[in-house]
Scaffold this motif. Structure first.
Motif, PDB file in Angstrom:
ATOM      1  N   PRO A   3       0.838  -1.211   0.000  1.00  0.00           N
ATOM      2  CA  PRO A   3       0.000   0.000   0.000  1.00  0.00           C
ATOM      3  C   PRO A   3       0.869   1.255   0.000  1.00  0.00           C
ATOM      4  O   PRO A   3       2.034   1.207   0.397  1.00  0.00           O
ATOM      5  CB  PRO A   3      -0.797  -0.121   1.304  1.00  0.00           C
ATOM      6  CG  PRO A   3      -0.092  -1.125   2.134  1.00  0.00           C
ATOM      7  CD  PRO A   3       0.712  -1.998   1.233  1.00  0.00           C
ATOM      8  N   THR A   4       0.289   2.360  -0.450  1.00  0.00           N
ATOM      9  CA  THR A   4       1.037   3.619  -0.415  1.00  0.00           C
ATOM     10  C   THR A   4       1.271   4.036   1.029  1.00  0.00           C
ATOM     11  O   THR A   4       0.478   3.736   1.918  1.00  0.00           O
ATOM     12  CB  THR A   4       0.253   4.738  -1.125  1.00  0.00           C
ATOM     13  OG1 THR A   4      -1.070   4.758  -0.603  1.00  0.00           O
ATOM     14  CG2 THR A   4       0.219   4.517  -2.613  1.00  0.00           C
ATOM     15  N   ASN A   5       2.352   4.731   1.231  1.00  0.00           N
ATOM     16  CA  ASN A   5       2.687   5.215   2.567  1.00  0.00           C
ATOM     17  C   ASN A   5       2.315   6.691   2.668  1.00  0.00           C
ATOM     18  O   ASN A   5       2.952   7.539   2.033  1.00  0.00           O
ATOM     19  CB  ASN A   5       4.192   5.016   2.803  1.00  0.00           C
ATOM     20  CG  ASN A   5       4.618   5.499   4.168  1.00  0.00           C
ATOM     21  OD1 ASN A   5       3.808   6.056   4.915  1.00  0.00           O
ATOM     22  ND2 ASN A   5       5.873   5.292   4.494  1.00  0.00           N
ATOM     23  N   PRO A   6       1.258   7.009   3.450  1.00  0.00           N
ATOM     24  CA  PRO A   6       0.825   8.414   3.509  1.00  0.00           C
ATOM     25  C   PRO A   6       1.919   9.344   4.033  1.00  0.00           C
ATOM     26  O   PRO A   6       1.919  10.539   3.723  1.00  0.00           O
ATOM     27  CB  PRO A   6      -0.382   8.382   4.463  1.00  0.00           C
ATOM     28  CG  PRO A   6      -0.448   7.027   5.047  1.00  0.00           C
ATOM     29  CD  PRO A   6       0.428   6.115   4.262  1.00  0.00           C
ATOM     30  N   ILE A 273      -5.003  13.147  -1.053  1.00  0.00           N
ATOM     31  CA  ILE A 273      -4.727  12.093  -0.060  1.00  0.00           C
ATOM     32  C   ILE A 273      -5.562  10.842  -0.372  1.00  0.00           C
ATOM     33  O   ILE A 273      -5.056   9.720  -0.358  1.00  0.00           O
ATOM     34  CB  ILE A 273      -5.030  12.628   1.357  1.00  0.00           C
ATOM     35  CG1 ILE A 273      -3.991  13.694   1.726  1.00  0.00           C
ATOM     36  CG2 ILE A 273      -5.042  11.499   2.382  1.00  0.00           C
ATOM     37  CD1 ILE A 273      -4.372  14.550   2.930  1.00  0.00           C
ATOM     38  N   HIS A 276      -4.266   9.226  -3.640  1.00  0.00           N
ATOM     39  CA  HIS A 276      -2.969   8.583  -3.401  1.00  0.00           C
ATOM     40  C   HIS A 276      -3.202   7.193  -2.820  1.00  0.00           C
ATOM     41  O   HIS A 276      -2.586   6.206  -3.245  1.00  0.00           O
ATOM     42  CB  HIS A 276      -2.148   9.455  -2.436  1.00  0.00           C
ATOM     43  CG  HIS A 276      -0.804   8.900  -2.086  1.00  0.00           C
ATOM     44  ND1 HIS A 276      -0.450   8.575  -0.814  1.00  0.00           N
ATOM     45  CD2 HIS A 276       0.272   8.606  -2.861  1.00  0.00           C
ATOM     46  CE1 HIS A 276       0.803   8.117  -0.805  1.00  0.00           C
ATOM     47  NE2 HIS A 276       1.261   8.126  -2.026  1.00  0.00           N
ATOM     48  N   ARG A 277      -4.125   7.117  -1.884  1.00  0.00           N
ATOM     49  CA  ARG A 277      -4.407   5.840  -1.227  1.00  0.00           C
ATOM     50  C   ARG A 277      -5.084   4.865  -2.202  1.00  0.00           C
ATOM     51  O   ARG A 277      -4.744   3.690  -2.249  1.00  0.00           O
ATOM     52  CB  ARG A 277      -5.311   6.096  -0.006  1.00  0.00           C
ATOM     53  CG  ARG A 277      -5.466   4.912   0.923  1.00  0.00           C
ATOM     54  CD  ARG A 277      -6.085   5.355   2.245  1.00  0.00           C
ATOM     55  NE  ARG A 277      -7.253   6.200   2.028  1.00  0.00           N
ATOM     56  CZ  ARG A 277      -7.501   7.354   2.637  1.00  0.00           C
ATOM     57  NH1 ARG A 277      -6.650   7.828   3.527  1.00  0.00           N
ATOM     58  NH2 ARG A 277      -8.597   8.057   2.380  1.00  0.00           N
ATOM     59  N   ALA A 278      -6.010   5.387  -3.011  1.00  0.00           N
ATOM     60  CA  ALA A 278      -6.867   4.495  -3.796  1.00  0.00           C
ATOM     61  C   ALA A 278      -6.297   4.153  -5.170  1.00  0.00           C
ATOM     62  O   ALA A 278      -6.584   3.057  -5.708  1.00  0.00           O
ATOM     63  CB  ALA A 278      -8.242   5.143  -3.975  1.00  0.00           C
TER      64      ALA A 278
END
Ligand code: ZN
Length: 280
Positions: A3-6, A273, A276-278
């Motif tokens: 997963p992306t790292n916020p 944000i 980026h996550r999705a």
């Protein structure tokens, strides 16, 4: 795919430039939990180097890049020297605010010129002239290849292969101070992209990842970049290539778009944000 790292998501201030000045962008990023902000020299100089650094530190924001050095091609020697001198000041400004790199957007053809090879030679010579100062200052110079449609007016470096070749020519294997930035919008079309990302990774010269998207039929060359997920780019694949090649820096949202400039800055950040996550 991880997963992306916020914590590695950064904003480029241009994404909210019609809504927020630099101070507002710094405060907005902090409010939304972002840890990185790429900034432009004109904004930094308007706010002041010391004040910019103070605000960034107060809000614990890293600066993946100060934008920019260039354009370098120019019609005469005096103008070429002035461009190099300005970029050298950019190195000092990047050091002063604690930026991780100075982004180079190298420039297109000089006014009235059709000499593409000559313009490319001017770019090579200008970067060669900057490298000793970059080394002494401990500052990275980040070359960003732009899409070929910008070759005449913005960047005679139009592919990652060409940027890698220039890094090889100027620094060889050392790659200590010159590297490359991968921008999804600028490079997604390139059949050599994966190979050239791996090549950049082998030399330790991956300095940045810019997030955006390519609308199926952009309405404007410069001002209709897409938000991640609104276009045709396989962003997850691109992120995977860059991370597999060793890049662990910020993924930086950089969207030049009349549509997004019309939205409130906080809404744009919320969207960045979430996308980026999705989608990244
Ligand atoms: Zn970019």
């Amino acid at each position: 795919m991880k997963p992306t790292n916020p914590a590695r998501l950064a904003l480029n201030t241009v994404t909210v430039k019609e809504r927020w000045n630099l101070r507002q962008a710094i405060e907005g990023c902090a409010r939304h939990g972002l840890r990185g902000l790429a900034v432009w020299r004109e904004d930094v100089n308007a706010l002041g180097l010391a004040e910019t650094k103070k605000l960034l530190d107060e809000h614990r924001l890293a600066v993946p890049a100060l934008i920019r050095g260039g354009p370098f091609p120019a019609i005469d020697a005096a103008a070429r020297k002035a461009a190099i001198d300005d970029a050298l000041r950019g190195i000092d400004e990047a050091v002063a605010i604690g930026a991780q790199s100075l982004l180079l957007v190298v420039g297109g053809l000089p006014a009235g010129s059709r000499d593409l090879a000559g313009a490319r030679a001017m770019v090579r010579d200008a970067i060669a002239a900057m490298l000793p100062h970059a080394r002494a200052a401990g500052m990275k110079l980040a070359l960003e290849p732009l899409h070929p449609m910008f070759c005449a007016d913005k960047s005679v470096i139009t592919s990652l292969e060409q940027a890698n070749d220039l890094c090889d020519e100027l620094e060889g294997d050392s790659s200590a101070n010159l590297g490359v930035v991968i921008d999804a919008y600028q490079t997604w079309w390139d059949p050599m992209l994966e190979r050239e990302i791996r090549r950049a990774g082998r030399h330790g010269r991956l300095l940045g990842l810019h997030l955006d998207d390519w609308h199926l039929a952009p309405a404007h060359m410069s001002l209709d970049r897409g938000m991640m997920g609104d276009g045709v780019i396989e962003l997850q694949k691109a992120r995977g290539w860059v991370e597999d090649a060793g890049f662990a820096g910020f993924a930086e949202v950089e969207i030049f778009s009349g549509h997004w400039w019309a939205q409130p800055g906080g809404d744009v950040l919320d969207t960045c944000i979430a996308r980026h996550r999705a989608t990244v």
